[in-house]
Write a protein that holds these residues in place. Structure first.
Motif, short mmCIF file in Angstrom:
data_model
loop_
_atom_site.label_atom_id
_atom_site.label_comp_id
_atom_site.label_asym_id
_atom_site.label_seq_id
_atom_site.Cartn_x
_atom_site.Cartn_y
_atom_site.Cartn_z
N VAL A 16 0.84 -1.20 0.00
CA VAL A 16 0.00 0.00 0.00
C VAL A 16 0.87 1.26 0.00
CG1 VAL A 16 -1.67 1.34 1.34
CG2 VAL A 16 -1.94 -1.14 1.14
N VAL A 17 1.89 1.27 0.86
CA VAL A 17 2.77 2.44 0.96
C VAL A 17 3.52 2.66 -0.35
CG1 VAL A 17 4.79 3.38 2.14
CG2 VAL A 17 2.99 2.22 3.46
N ARG A 18 3.96 1.58 -0.96
CA ARG A 18 4.73 1.69 -2.20
C ARG A 18 3.87 2.15 -3.37
NH1 ARG A 18 5.36 -1.70 -6.38
NH2 ARG A 18 4.24 -3.38 -5.28
N ARG A 19 2.66 1.61 -3.47
CA ARG A 19 1.80 1.93 -4.60
C ARG A 19 1.12 3.29 -4.48
NH1 ARG A 19 0.29 -2.46 -7.89
NH2 ARG A 19 1.08 -4.48 -7.20
N PHE A 20 0.75 3.67 -3.25
CA PHE A 20 -0.03 4.89 -3.05
C PHE A 20 0.59 5.74 -1.94
CE2 PHE A 20 -2.72 1.15 -3.94
CZ PHE A 20 -3.14 1.46 -5.23
N PRO A 21 1.81 6.22 -2.15
CA PRO A 21 2.56 6.88 -1.06
C PRO A 21 1.91 8.14 -0.50
CG PRO A 21 3.64 7.23 -3.19
CD PRO A 21 2.57 6.20 -3.42
N ASP A 22 1.08 8.81 -1.29
CA ASP A 22 0.50 10.08 -0.84
C ASP A 22 -0.95 9.94 -0.39
OD1 ASP A 22 2.88 11.45 -1.50
OD2 ASP A 22 2.25 11.55 -3.60
N SER A 23 -1.43 8.73 -0.26
CA SER A 23 -2.84 8.52 0.07
C SER A 23 -3.06 8.43 1.57
CB SER A 23 -3.35 7.23 -0.59
OG SER A 23 -2.77 6.10 0.05
N GLN A 24 -4.32 8.58 1.97
CA GLN A 24 -4.69 8.40 3.37
C GLN A 24 -4.45 6.96 3.81
OE1 GLN A 24 -8.90 8.83 4.08
NE2 GLN A 24 -9.44 8.14 2.02
N TYR A 25 -4.58 6.03 2.88
CA TYR A 25 -4.34 4.63 3.21
C TYR A 25 -2.87 4.38 3.52
CZ TYR A 25 -8.92 4.34 1.03
OH TYR A 25 -10.24 4.53 0.72
N ALA A 26 -1.97 5.05 2.78
CA ALA A 26 -0.54 4.89 3.03
C ALA A 26 -0.17 5.42 4.41
CB ALA A 26 0.26 5.61 1.95
N ARG A 27 -0.77 6.51 4.80
CA ARG A 27 -0.48 7.07 6.12
C ARG A 27 -0.90 6.10 7.22
NH1 ARG A 27 -2.19 11.69 3.32
NH2 ARG A 27 -4.34 11.53 4.11
N ASP A 28 -2.07 5.52 7.09
CA ASP A 28 -2.52 4.56 8.08
C ASP A 28 -1.67 3.28 8.01
OD1 ASP A 28 -4.75 3.87 10.07
OD2 ASP A 28 -4.78 2.14 8.72
N ALA A 29 -1.32 2.86 6.80
CA ALA A 29 -0.49 1.67 6.64
C ALA A 29 0.87 1.86 7.30
CB ALA A 29 -0.33 1.32 5.16
N SER A 30 1.43 3.05 7.23
CA SER A 30 2.73 3.32 7.85
C SER A 30 2.66 3.16 9.37
CB SER A 30 3.20 4.73 7.50
OG SER A 30 3.45 4.85 6.11
N VAL A 31 1.57 3.63 9.95
CA VAL A 31 1.39 3.46 11.40
C VAL A 31 1.29 1.97 11.74
CG1 VAL A 31 -0.15 3.90 13.34
CG2 VAL A 31 0.32 5.72 11.69
N LYS A 32 0.51 1.25 10.96
CA LYS A 32 0.37 -0.18 11.20
C LYS A 32 1.69 -0.92 10.99
CE LYS A 32 -4.58 -1.01 10.33
NZ LYS A 32 -5.07 0.34 10.56
N LEU A 33 2.49 -0.46 10.03
CA LEU A 33 3.78 -1.10 9.77
C LEU A 33 4.69 -1.00 10.99
CD1 LEU A 33 4.93 -0.29 6.12
CD2 LEU A 33 4.84 -2.53 7.21
N ASP A 34 4.68 0.13 11.67
CA ASP A 34 5.48 0.26 12.88
C ASP A 34 5.07 -0.79 13.91
OD1 ASP A 34 6.92 2.37 11.84
OD2 ASP A 34 5.66 3.92 12.79
N MET A 35 3.79 -1.02 14.03
CA MET A 35 3.28 -2.02 14.98
C MET A 35 3.67 -3.43 14.55
SD MET A 35 -0.45 -0.22 15.48
CE MET A 35 -1.08 -1.44 16.64
#
Length: 279
Positions: free
Chosen positions: A147-166
């Motif tokens: 998700v982060v790679r395909r849509f780096p500027d999206s709201q989904y990428a921001r949430d995915a980044s938080v989840k990735l840390d977890m």
């Protein structure tokens, strides 16, 4: 009347036309099979059922949108909403397969961004404690990174980044659990490999200070004084106030080693031999 079809982080539902209250669920399901209705009405009814958390009925209605109006934009959106309804009902396998079906048929569709996120969220919600197999956690990591790679500027990428840390913290925690077991059972080389993995791959997680300390313990047990000193010095440089460094400092000084006497260049040179990329 035309409803909004924008998909938010999980769902923005729309106003819906309710079905007759006195109908039984069985009668309603029979109606789906025989009564053709306008696509907006079906879609609105489906989102209304979502609002009421009747996910089974919502799925039937979204499926009916596809069956009665297969070439409409509503059918495409209904595919993703069916997957979302499964997700809300905690039927994660069905949610994943539904989102993957959408992506197989409409890889460039406007809902693709959400479908990728839904797959990642479905894996993420199935993560178990660190005492169990982490295969699902690894799949969640891969899907979130997608998700982060395909849509780096999206709201989904921001949430995915938080989840990735977890997720990274979870995977590091698993490595620590296994590494401690090896340490207790005097399997030092296996323990070292686990703790090195944490330092190399998950160095931004909360487990890194302990992993460095455990490396000091293991290297001293193996008689590898230079390695223990380099790692202990690195622990002190990066986490000088941590309890883990205080414990490592005592272990090292009891062996006649002073981690604070090691200059930065020597520390980095020694560490590079132990952990490539280490600082």
């Amino acid at each position: 009347m035309r409803v909004s079809t924008k998909l938010p982080l999980l769902l923005i539902t729309t106003a819906a036309l309710a079905l007759t209250a006195c109908q039984s669920r069985e009668n309603r399901r029979q109606e789906l099979a025989y009564v053709e209705r306008p696509v907006e009405q079906l879609y609105n009814q489906a989102t209304s059922e979502m609002d009421k958390r009747d996910y089974d009925q919502a799925i039937l209605l979204f499926n009916e949108v596809e069956r009665q109006h297969p070439y409409s934009e509503w059918a495409r959106r209904s595919m993703v909403m069916t997957a979302f309804a499964h997700y809300q009902g905690r039927r994660y396998d069905e949610a994943i397969s539904g989102a993957q079906r959408y992506l197989a048929l409409h890889p460039g569709g406007s809902e693709a961004e959400y479908a990728y996120y839904l797959i990642a969220a479905s894996y993420f919600d199935q993560i178990t404690d660190v005492g169990r197999d982490q295969a699902t956690t690894e799949r969640a990591r891969d899907a979130l990174m997608d998700v982060v790679r395909r849509f780096p500027d999206s709201q989904y990428a921001r949430d995915a980044s938080v989840k990735l840390d977890m997720v990274h913290d979870q995977l590091a925690g698993k490595e620590m659990t296994v590494g401690r077991w090896y340490l207790r059972n005097n399997q030092m080389l296996s323990a070292v490999n686990r703790f090195r993995t944490v330092v190399e791959k998950y160095d931004t997680t909360s487990h890194t200070p302990e992993a460095l300390h455990r490396l000091v313990e293991a290297y001293l047990t193996l008689g590898l004084r230079d390695q223990a000193l380099a790692v202990g010095s690195t622990l002190g440089y990066n986490y000088p106030e941590s309890d883990w460094y205080q414990m490592s400092y005592r272990l090292l000084t009891n062996k006649g080693l002073d981690p604070e006497a090691l200059d930065g260049e020597t520390r980095r040179t020694l560490l590079q031999r132990i952990i490539p990329g280490g600082k």
